[in-house]
Each structure stands twice: as C-alpha cells, then as structure tokens.
Enzyme design. Structure first.
Site, PDB file in Angstrom:
ATOM      1  N   LYS A  93      24.444  64.570  48.173  1.00 25.44           N
ATOM      2  CA  LYS A  93      23.289  63.676  48.155  1.00 25.44           C
ATOM      3  C   LYS A  93      22.794  63.539  46.725  1.00 25.44           C
ATOM      4  O   LYS A  93      22.887  64.464  45.924  1.00 25.44           O
ATOM      5  CB  LYS A  93      22.188  64.258  49.051  1.00 25.44           C
ATOM      6  CG  LYS A  93      20.809  63.642  48.896  1.00 25.44           C
ATOM      7  CD  LYS A  93      19.895  64.561  48.095  1.00 25.44           C
ATOM      8  CE  LYS A  93      18.505  63.943  47.911  1.00 25.44           C
ATOM      9  NZ  LYS A  93      17.711  64.733  46.917  1.00 25.44           N
ATOM     10  N   HIS A  94      22.289  62.350  46.390  1.00 24.55           N
ATOM     11  CA  HIS A  94      21.721  62.123  45.063  1.00 24.55           C
ATOM     12  C   HIS A  94      20.404  61.377  45.216  1.00 24.55           C
ATOM     13  O   HIS A  94      20.272  60.481  46.053  1.00 24.55           O
ATOM     14  CB  HIS A  94      22.664  61.304  44.190  1.00 24.55           C
ATOM     15  CG  HIS A  94      22.111  61.019  42.822  1.00 24.55           C
ATOM     16  ND1 HIS A  94      22.177  61.936  41.788  1.00 24.55           N
ATOM     17  CD2 HIS A  94      21.449  59.941  42.323  1.00 24.55           C
ATOM     18  CE1 HIS A  94      21.603  61.427  40.716  1.00 24.55           C
ATOM     19  NE2 HIS A  94      21.159  60.222  41.007  1.00 24.55           N
ATOM     20  N   THR A 132      16.113  69.362  40.021  1.00 23.51           N
ATOM     21  CA  THR A 132      16.508  70.335  41.032  1.00 23.51           C
ATOM     22  C   THR A 132      16.914  71.667  40.408  1.00 23.51           C
ATOM     23  O   THR A 132      16.557  72.740  40.909  1.00 23.51           O
ATOM     24  CB  THR A 132      17.659  69.770  41.884  1.00 23.51           C
ATOM     25  OG1 THR A 132      17.186  68.599  42.568  1.00 23.51           O
ATOM     26  CG2 THR A 132      18.143  70.775  42.902  1.00 23.51           C
ATOM     27  N   ARG A 180      22.141  55.167  25.970  1.00 21.19           N
ATOM     28  CA  ARG A 180      21.283  54.247  26.739  1.00 21.19           C
ATOM     29  C   ARG A 180      19.835  54.692  26.679  1.00 21.19           C
ATOM     30  O   ARG A 180      18.911  53.873  26.608  1.00 21.19           O
ATOM     31  CB  ARG A 180      21.744  54.188  28.198  1.00 21.19           C
ATOM     32  CG  ARG A 180      23.025  53.406  28.420  1.00 21.19           C
ATOM     33  CD  ARG A 180      23.565  53.633  29.821  1.00 21.19           C
ATOM     34  NE  ARG A 180      22.552  53.325  30.825  1.00 21.19           N
ATOM     35  CZ  ARG A 180      22.452  53.943  31.994  1.00 21.19           C
ATOM     36  NH1 ARG A 180      23.277  54.927  32.306  1.00 21.19           N
ATOM     37  NH2 ARG A 180      21.526  53.586  32.857  1.00 21.19           N
ATOM     38  N   SER A 195      27.011  55.407  36.363  1.00 20.37           N
ATOM     39  CA  SER A 195      26.638  56.742  35.914  1.00 20.37           C
ATOM     40  C   SER A 195      26.544  57.702  37.088  1.00 20.37           C
ATOM     41  O   SER A 195      27.112  58.799  37.067  1.00 20.37           O
ATOM     42  CB  SER A 195      25.307  56.684  35.165  1.00 20.37           C
ATOM     43  OG  SER A 195      24.901  57.976  34.750  1.00 20.37           O
ATOM     44  N   LYS A 199      29.946  60.721  38.267  1.00 23.67           N
ATOM     45  CA  LYS A 199      29.780  62.177  38.406  1.00 23.67           C
ATOM     46  C   LYS A 199      30.053  62.627  39.838  1.00 23.67           C
ATOM     47  O   LYS A 199      30.634  63.697  40.068  1.00 23.67           O
ATOM     48  CB  LYS A 199      28.374  62.580  37.965  1.00 23.67           C
ATOM     49  CG  LYS A 199      28.127  62.387  36.480  1.00 23.67           C
ATOM     50  CD  LYS A 199      26.823  62.966  36.028  1.00 23.67           C
ATOM     51  CE  LYS A 199      25.633  62.133  36.455  1.00 23.67           C
ATOM     52  NZ  LYS A 199      25.469  60.903  35.678  1.00 23.67           N
ATOM     53  N   LYS A 200      29.628  61.828  40.811  1.00 21.47           N
ATOM     54  CA  LYS A 200      29.829  62.208  42.206  1.00 21.47           C
ATOM     55  C   LYS A 200      31.304  62.115  42.598  1.00 21.47           C
ATOM     56  O   LYS A 200      31.822  62.972  43.327  1.00 21.47           O
ATOM     57  CB  LYS A 200      28.969  61.333  43.116  1.00 21.47           C
ATOM     58  CG  LYS A 200      27.466  61.544  42.937  1.00 21.47           C
ATOM     59  CD  LYS A 200      27.068  62.993  43.172  1.00 21.47           C
ATOM     60  CE  LYS A 200      25.573  63.223  43.041  1.00 21.47           C
ATOM     61  NZ  LYS A 200      25.207  64.644  43.226  1.00 21.47           N
TER      62      LYS A 200
END
Length: 453
Positions: A93-94, A132, A180, A195, A199-200
């Site tokens: 999850k993000h 987190t 950025r 982006s 990563k995921k």
C-alpha cells in the site's frame, strides 16, 4: 564511420531530448531509456535533468510514455523477485501523505495475518506530512534499513516488513525526485505516477492499493487533481502488469486522534489491540486492507474481505504479526504488551481547551502538521534529527460537539516554551462555532484498472 553507424544524436544528446519534449513531441522508448541512463550514471547534469523535468511538467506525458518511464526507472536498479520464495501474494500500500496517517502500521500486519506478504518500502516525513519510518523508529532498536536477505527473513517471520528503500532501488527516480523538489516540478501527474510505481514495481509486487489524499492537509488540495492522479496511477500500473486500486480519501482533518511519531505509533498499537479506534481511521484501514485481500485472491469479494480483516483484528492475529515484525527488526520482544512504557514520552504535556460551547467547525490540517514540525517532530532539512516524543493527542474532529472547557487537543512538547507556542498556534488551527458542520465522508472515490496480461 558512416552516418548509418553513427548513434542518432536526437536520441543520445541531452539537449536534443530536452528540445524534443519542449517542443511537444512524444518520447519514444529509446529516448526515455537514454534519459534514465543519464539520470542513473550521472552523464546528465542537474541543469539538464531540471530542464527535462520542466519540459515534462509543461508538456505532459501520455500513458504510454509514463509507463515506459516507470519501467525504465524500475530497471535502473535492483528489482526484487519473490517467485518461488513465497506461496502467497506479494502486496503493498502507498499513501500520497497526510497528517496523522498511520494506516500503514495497521494495514501491513492485518494483511499478513490474512495470508498476504507485505514488503512495504516506506519513506520519512515530507513537508508537513509525517513519515511511516519516523513513526516506527520511535520504537527503541527498530531498524528500518535492512539487506535483501534480512528483508526476506523478516517477511518469513512476520509476513510483513515496513522498511526503507536501499540506495539500489530505483536510483534514477531518487535523483529525479531530488531535482524535481528544487525546480518546482513536483506537481506533475506523470512524474508522480512514475516515481511511486517505479519503487513499488522494484519491490516485486503482485498488487498495490493507493491512498490518494485530498483536502487542506494533503498535497492535492483539489479533487480534480486527486482524481487525475488516482486514475493515472491505476492506468500506468495496469500497463506495467500490476494490479492496482486507488482510493481518494479526505484529508481535511487529522486521520485518527493523534499526530506525531511516538503518539501515532501508540494509537496504531491500540487499534490493533482493539482498545482504541477512531471511526475514520478504522474505515480507511479496513477498506484498503480488504482491497489487497481481493486483489491478492485471499478473499472473493469486498464483503468477505472485510469479514477477514475484522477477524484478524478481533482474534489478535494482526497484533501478533506486528509484534513479530517489531522484534525481527530489532525492537523489544514485549513491545505490544508495554508499548506506552517503551515509547519515549514528552516531558511537557499541556491541554488546549475550548473557549466556548459549540461544534468543531474545521481543522487547518496542514497547519497542524507544520505545528508538529515546530515542536521538533519533523524536519526542516533532509539531515535534521527529529524528536519522536512530540506531537498532539486527543485532537478534536470537525462535527464534534464541545462544551466550554472541553479538550480540543493535548500538546506533547520538549519544553514549556514549545508548549506555549503550540497552544497559541492551536487557536488558529481548530475552529469552534455554533452551527454543526457537514463533514465529508473519508472515502471519496475509487479508481482501478485491470492489469495487462
């Protein structure tokens, strides 16, 4: 050497690629690969990367271009492959970031308790939003940076591991994001999508659920922007073969009743223990967890998935998974039994009271996040240390009925002076009036797309 064997300068030269996108032309895969190689090996200087980021910001990318950019950045570093290592879906999850958002701390062990494997690559605080990893590092001994072998060991022990990304994961994205951030090109939907997903995808996922925050405490203040972002990520994920569902959720108030690192970790533990559950926090956590169970084929539908989530909480199975994860990553073996004792506590706690009876009208949520930073619980610069003890608890929510003298928030501060400043700031953050306000639902809209085979 003949022209036929010469490399095409329009594809290899940075200035030609920038010109191509600046003038409104689509980037083919060869040009995108050349750009990403330049990011990863440093052959593009910062000025050139910034110019390309601005050209993309101004001209945009199609879904095909965004998918190609995502794939190229994913492959710029290590891509984890869990095939044959786990007989279970690999899911994650993000969140795009909010104030008081501790959903990941509860979701990862819930999904693990239901049979999923959750290698959650998380980040630290960004701007006014909490991170987190910062929350979990309030736990004594917790190690957020691990090797690939250590990650697999934790996943086998607990079914979930919330850790930080190593320097080997999507290095091209890391460099592009940093540039950025200082060139005012962060708010580009294609670049945000690439982006997040690079990563995921590098984490070797089978399914992803995305929480796109919108409101006065989110980076996306505008619903139209949040909708466009959620749909873009869902489509690009589908193009990359990743099952993805995105939920747009309300961030016009603190999610839960606390914000700050140690205090949010404690609230998440109490939720897993069944001792404390803010309804909005519980609704987001349950829904996102259930989405992952359905996408991971651990439940046939959302109704059955919600039942499994509630069983994992009621039985204590989710709490046990969280305990295993904390212990495997270096935290105390008895952390969940004595979380309040293990977590650092602020030496000064002061209560902010309502000056009159009425209803909480609104919360300036972004200002609440900034107030945590002012207390020392966030970073002004990337290298700053944070104080995990500080923050706010018992935070009132819009629609709450209060009497004169009711608690609107409790300040947790390092010094009396910091507490005084926070109390003064709260008078501008929490607004009480006579009329009961209409409070929007926390779940606003869902977006998804079927992955390409």
């Amino acid at each position: 050497m003949s022209d036929l064997t010469m490399p095409d300068a329009t594809v290899t030269l940075a200035q030609e690629l920038i010109r191509h996108k600046r003038d409104g032309h689509a980037l083919d895969r060869a040009r995108i690969d050349a750009f990403v190689r330049g990011l990863a090996d440093g052959s593009w200087n910062d000025a050139q990367v910034g110019a390309m980021a601005m050209a993309i910001f101004m001209r945009g990318l199609s879904d095909r271009e965004t998918t190609d950019l995502t794939d190229a950045m994913t492959r710029s570093g290590v891509v984890l492959d869990w095939k044959g290592r786990f007989d279970a879906p690999i899911v994650d999850k993000h969140s795009t970031g909010g104030v008081g958002d501790k959903v990941s701390l509860a979701l990862a062990p819930i999904v693990a308790a239901c049979g999923g494997v959750v290698p959650m690559i998380s980040g630290r605080g960004l701007g006014h939003t909490g991170g987190t990893l910062d929350k979990l590092e309030a736990i004594p001994g917790y190690r957020a940076i691990v090797t690939r072998d250590e990650l697999e060991s934790v996943l086998r022990a607990a079914g979930c591991a919330i850790v930080g990304a190593s320097s080997e994961v999507a290095p091209a994205d890391r460099r592009l994001y940093a540039i950025r951030d200082v060139t005012s090109t962060v708010e580009s939907i294609p670049l945000i999508s690439a982006s997040i997903l690079s990563k995921k995808l590098a984490a070797g996922l089978d399914a992803l659920v995305l929480d796109v925050k919108v409101g006065n405490g989110a980076f996306a203040h505008d619903l139209a922007f949040a909708q466009a972002l959620a749909r873009s990520i869902a489509r690009v994920a589908a193009g990359a073969g990743l099952a993805c569902t995105a939920w747009i959720t309300d961030m016009n108030q603190v999610l839960g009743r606390s914000c700050g690192n140690a205090v949010e970790t404690l609230e998440a533990v109490r939720y897993l223990q069944g001792k404390e559950c803010d309804p909005r926090f519980g609704e987001v956590t349950e829904t996102l967890s259930a989405e992952l169970l359905v996408m991971g084929k651990l439940a046939p539908d959302m109704e059955a998935a919600r039942v499994r989530v509630r069983q994992a909480l009621a039985s204590g199975a989710a709490l046990e998974r969280f305990s295993r994860m904390v212990t495997a990553l270096g935290g105390p073996a008895d952390f969940v039994e004595h979380a309040e004792r293990h977590l650092p506590a602020a030496p000064v706690q002061r209560t902010f009271h309502a000056a009159s009876a009425g209803y909480v009208q609104s919360i300036a949520t972004r200002e609440m996040g900034l107030a945590v930073i002012e207390l020392g619980g966030g970073r002004r610069g990337a290298g700053d240390a944070i104080d995990p003890r500080v923050g706010f608890t018992q935070v009132a929510a819009p629609g709450d009925r209060v009497e004169s003298g009711s608690v609107l928030a409790v300040v947790h501060a390092a010094t009396e002076a910091h507490a005084d400043a926070a109390l003064a700031r709260l008078t501008r953050i929490i607004h009480v009036g006579d009329v009961q306000p209409s409070v929007p639902p926390v779940l606003i809209e869902r977006a998804s797309a079927a992955p390409n085979p």
